[in-house]
Each structure stands twice: as structure tokens, then as C-alpha cells.
Design a protein around this motif. Structure first.
Motif, PDB file in Angstrom:
ATOM      1  N   LEU A 183      45.477  34.202  31.910  1.00  0.00           N
ATOM      2  CA  LEU A 183      44.571  35.262  31.899  1.00  0.00           C
ATOM      3  C   LEU A 183      43.859  35.257  30.317  1.00  0.00           C
ATOM      4  O   LEU A 183      43.118  36.380  30.216  1.00  0.00           O
ATOM      5  N   HIS A 184      44.802  34.582  29.205  1.00  0.00           N
ATOM      6  CA  HIS A 184      44.269  34.945  27.947  1.00  0.00           C
ATOM      7  C   HIS A 184      43.410  33.849  27.584  1.00  0.00           C
ATOM      8  O   HIS A 184      42.767  33.945  26.621  1.00  0.00           O
ATOM      9  N   LEU A 185      43.136  33.034  28.417  1.00  0.00           N
ATOM     10  CA  LEU A 185      42.213  31.834  27.909  1.00  0.00           C
ATOM     11  C   LEU A 185      40.684  32.125  28.109  1.00  0.00           C
ATOM     12  O   LEU A 185      40.120  33.145  29.017  1.00  0.00           O
ATOM     13  N   PRO A 186      39.818  31.766  27.119  1.00  0.00           N
ATOM     14  CA  PRO A 186      38.442  32.044  27.322  1.00  0.00           C
ATOM     15  C   PRO A 186      37.728  31.847  28.551  1.00  0.00           C
ATOM     16  O   PRO A 186      38.063  30.885  29.267  1.00  0.00           O
ATOM     17  N   GLY A 187      36.912  32.749  29.132  1.00  0.00           N
ATOM     18  CA  GLY A 187      36.364  32.533  30.327  1.00  0.00           C
ATOM     19  C   GLY A 187      36.846  33.171  31.591  1.00  0.00           C
ATOM     20  O   GLY A 187      36.535  33.411  32.600  1.00  0.00           O
ATOM     21  N   SER A 188      38.221  33.673  31.244  1.00  0.00           N
ATOM     22  CA  SER A 188      39.177  34.444  32.319  1.00  0.00           C
ATOM     23  C   SER A 188      38.387  35.610  32.490  1.00  0.00           C
ATOM     24  O   SER A 188      37.956  36.422  31.833  1.00  0.00           O
ATOM     25  N   PRO A 189      38.360  35.992  33.955  1.00  0.00           N
ATOM     26  CA  PRO A 189      37.706  37.214  34.222  1.00  0.00           C
ATOM     27  C   PRO A 189      38.331  38.396  33.854  1.00  0.00           C
ATOM     28  O   PRO A 189      39.615  38.250  33.337  1.00  0.00           O
ATOM     29  N   SER A 190      37.714  39.446  33.435  1.00  0.00           N
ATOM     30  CA  SER A 190      38.099  40.715  32.875  1.00  0.00           C
ATOM     31  C   SER A 190      38.697  41.772  33.914  1.00  0.00           C
ATOM     32  O   SER A 190      37.768  41.952  34.939  1.00  0.00           O
ATOM     33  N   GLY A 191      40.072  41.973  33.882  1.00  0.00           N
ATOM     34  CA  GLY A 191      40.435  43.073  34.897  1.00  0.00           C
ATOM     35  C   GLY A 191      39.715  44.268  34.674  1.00  0.00           C
ATOM     36  O   GLY A 191      39.681  44.827  35.786  1.00  0.00           O
ATOM     37  N   LEU A 192      39.260  44.754  33.577  1.00  0.00           N
ATOM     38  CA  LEU A 192      38.556  46.035  33.398  1.00  0.00           C
ATOM     39  C   LEU A 192      37.307  46.023  34.437  1.00  0.00           C
ATOM     40  O   LEU A 192      36.902  46.788  34.961  1.00  0.00           O
ATOM     41  N   GLU A 193      36.458  44.950  34.031  1.00  0.00           N
ATOM     42  CA  GLU A 193      35.151  44.735  34.816  1.00  0.00           C
ATOM     43  C   GLU A 193      35.457  44.561  36.252  1.00  0.00           C
ATOM     44  O   GLU A 193      34.671  45.119  37.319  1.00  0.00           O
ATOM     45  N   LEU A 194      36.245  44.005  36.692  1.00  0.00           N
ATOM     46  CA  LEU A 194      36.779  43.710  38.246  1.00  0.00           C
ATOM     47  C   LEU A 194      37.045  45.045  38.922  1.00  0.00           C
ATOM     48  O   LEU A 194      36.536  45.135  39.863  1.00  0.00           O
ATOM     49  N   THR A 195      37.729  45.892  38.119  1.00  0.00           N
ATOM     50  CA  THR A 195      38.233  47.049  38.654  1.00  0.00           C
ATOM     51  C   THR A 195      36.833  48.036  38.765  1.00  0.00           C
ATOM     52  O   THR A 195      36.867  48.709  39.609  1.00  0.00           O
TER      53      THR A 195
END
Length: 296
Positions: A151-163
Motif C-alpha cells: 500500500l506504500h507503492l505509488p498509485g495505491s488507492p488512498s484509504g482516506l479517499e475510499l472512506t
């Protein structure tokens, strides 16, 4: 006499000694310094590179006779993280199940774990804590497991945005027998995060004299209207008592505090339920000065 300079290689030597016992499939790369993890369960085979900077810094702050126990505890915690990460994969794409929850400031620091949790401050009173939703369970996300999942890799979805995207369907509901309204989803630990996006979810929340808010549990954000000067003291005293009971009865409590949102300001109102009045109101809520706020 001078203190012996700290040598991180001594910590790495301890890691090298314990790895064959606790993580026999792992490999130490002192140049990183990192531990290259490989694990498998059933049909799942995975790998990750976990940095040792956190562990080295922890040892740097301790006398060296504590290092063996510190390294042992850290590696055992990583072993436990492998089990959690493997279980999380059983529920499907982990990146899509990232979620965040709002907690009182300092919650992560007080959490009993040798592994650093993933969180960021939100104002003076709260912090945003990252986790993974797996079925009915929510696991606090650590820095180590974040790397395990990539999840630290570039392009990984943001948990904040998903929430925040998941909160778009929230609708204010009346609290029976009270003048309050709330966003609530039983069992959903992300609802309190509506405070972070209050400009969208409560577009009028900070206007006029503002609103009084509470997050007694992670699954609800409660709004007490500020619309009458004469009985605001009695109304907020009763609100504070209601919040305290909700917080005490909550399966997943958040904060017993009462907060005033006005303009861009979020301020905690002093509450002492053993005194009367129980809530110390700011001048703007108990005098004619509130009219200046209303007309902004």
C-alpha cells in the motif's frame, strides 16, 4: 568517561541471530537496512521488504541490555503481522478495503503495540487512524503491514479517499426524543470521519453561530442545533449528559467531548458533569455577540 557511541550494527547482529529462529524464510540486508520477508499459507505466496529504521531508532533510545528483548518483541510482532496480512487477503483485494476512522488525539500512541501504527493528526483533538476492513473486523494498519500489502507503492488507492467516498450516502437522522440529529451506521467505525468532510456533509455546520458536535462513538456524528439564545445553557448541559451516556455505552467509543464548530474553528467546550452548569459556554453563545456570527 564518555558514553560508548551507538552502533546500529549491533542491533542488526541481534536481528541476524534471531531471524533463523523466528522468521526462517526471511533474509537480512544490512545495507537497507531491511528484512526481506517471504511467507505462504495455502495457495497464497507473498513477499515484502520491511525497513529496520524504526527498530534501530527504538534501540537507540534504550540502554543496550534491553536490545535483545526489544528485537525479539519486534520480530515476534512481525510474525503476528504476517498472520493478519494473510487473513486479510482471504477477503479479496486488500487495497480496496482500506478504511480510516477518527479517534481522539493520542489514541495510536497509547495502543499497546511495538509496531508503529499508521495515523495522521486531524486538528488539535483528533487523529485519522488507518485500517483494513475484513468481514466484520477492522484491523488497525501498521507501517509494517502497509508494506506487506504494497500500500506504500505509488498509485495505491488512498484509504482516506475510499472512506470519504463511502460516506457520501449518509443522511442526517433525528435522534428520537431530542432536538439532535446524527449521521449513524451501526457497526460502521468510519462514520465519525464525517467531521473531516463536514464542508460537504454538513455544508451549513459552521455558519452563523455554528453547530455543537459530538462523536461519542466511531459510528456516529451528532449535531446539536444552535438556534435559540435563551435556553442554550440548558440545552448543551443536557446534550453533554446524553453524549457521556452514549460514550459509556458504546461498543467502539470515540470521544466524550462536546465541540463547537463555527466558521473554520473547531473548539472543545469545557464540560464538568458534576457541576451546574455542566458546560462552559463561549461568550458568543450566551450573549448578544452571537448576532455578529449569525450575520457573517
Amino acid at each position: 568517561m564518555t558514553d560508548t557511541p551507538f552502533d546500529p550494527r549491533q542491533v542488526l547482529d541481534l536481528v541476524a541471530d534471531l531471524l533463523p529462529v523466528l522468521l526462517p524464510d526471511a533474509e537480512l540486508d544490512p545495507a537497507g537496512p531491511i528484512v526481506k520477508l517471504r511467507w505462504s499459507r495455502g495457495g497464497l505466496v507473498s513477499s515484502a521488504e520491511v525497513g529496520l529504521t524504526e527498530l534501530v531508532d527504538r534501540c537507540r533510545q534504550q540502554p543496550n541490555h534491553l536490545w535483545p528483548r526489544t528485537v525479539d518483541d519486534w520480530l515476534r510482532a512481525v510474525v503476528a503481522e504476517i498472520g493478519i496480512a494473510t487473513d486479510e487477503h482471504l477477503y479479496g483485494a486488500v487495497a480496496d478495503r482500506q478504511r480510516v476512522t477518527l479517534r481522539p488525539q493520542g489514541w495510536t500512541a497509547s495502543y499497546d503495540s511495538v509496531l508503529a501504527g499508521l495515523s495522521v493528526p486531524f486538528g488539535r483533538y483528533f487523529e485519522i487512524v488507518f485500517g483494513i476492513q475484513s468481514g466484520p473486523d477492522w484491523h488497525r494498519l501498521t507501517q509494517v503491514r502497509r508494506v506487506m500489502h504494497g500500500l506504500h507503492l505509488p498509485g495505491s488507492p488512498s484509504g482516506l479517499e475510499l472512506t470519504l467516498n463511502g460516506l457520501n450516502g449518509l443522511v442526517l437522522q433525528a435522534v428520537p426524543g431530542t432536538p439532535y440529529q446524527r449521521f449513524v451506521r451501526p457497526g460502521d467505525q468510519t462514520v465519525g470521519l464525517a467531521l473531516v468532510d463536514h464542508e460537504q456533509l454538513l455544508p451549513g455546520g459552521g455558519k452563523g453561530r455554528g453547530s455543537v458536535l459530538a462523536l461519542p462513538s466511531t459510528n456516529q456524528l451528532v449535531v446539536c442545533p444552535v438556534d435559540r439564545k435563551q435556553d442554550m445553557q440548558a440545552r448543551l448541559d443536557e446534550f453533554a449528559r446524553w453524549v457521556a451516556k452514549e460514550h459509556a455505552d458504546a461498543a467502539d467509543p470515540c470521544s466524550p467531548g462536546v465541540y463547537w464548530l463555527v466558521g473554520e474553528l473547531l473548539a472543545e467546550l469545557p464540560v464538568d458533569l458534576d457541576r451546574s452548569p455542566a458546560v462552559t459556554l463561549p461568550k458568543a453563545l450566551k450573549t448578544s455577540a452571537w448576532r455578529r456570527f449569525r450575520n457573517r
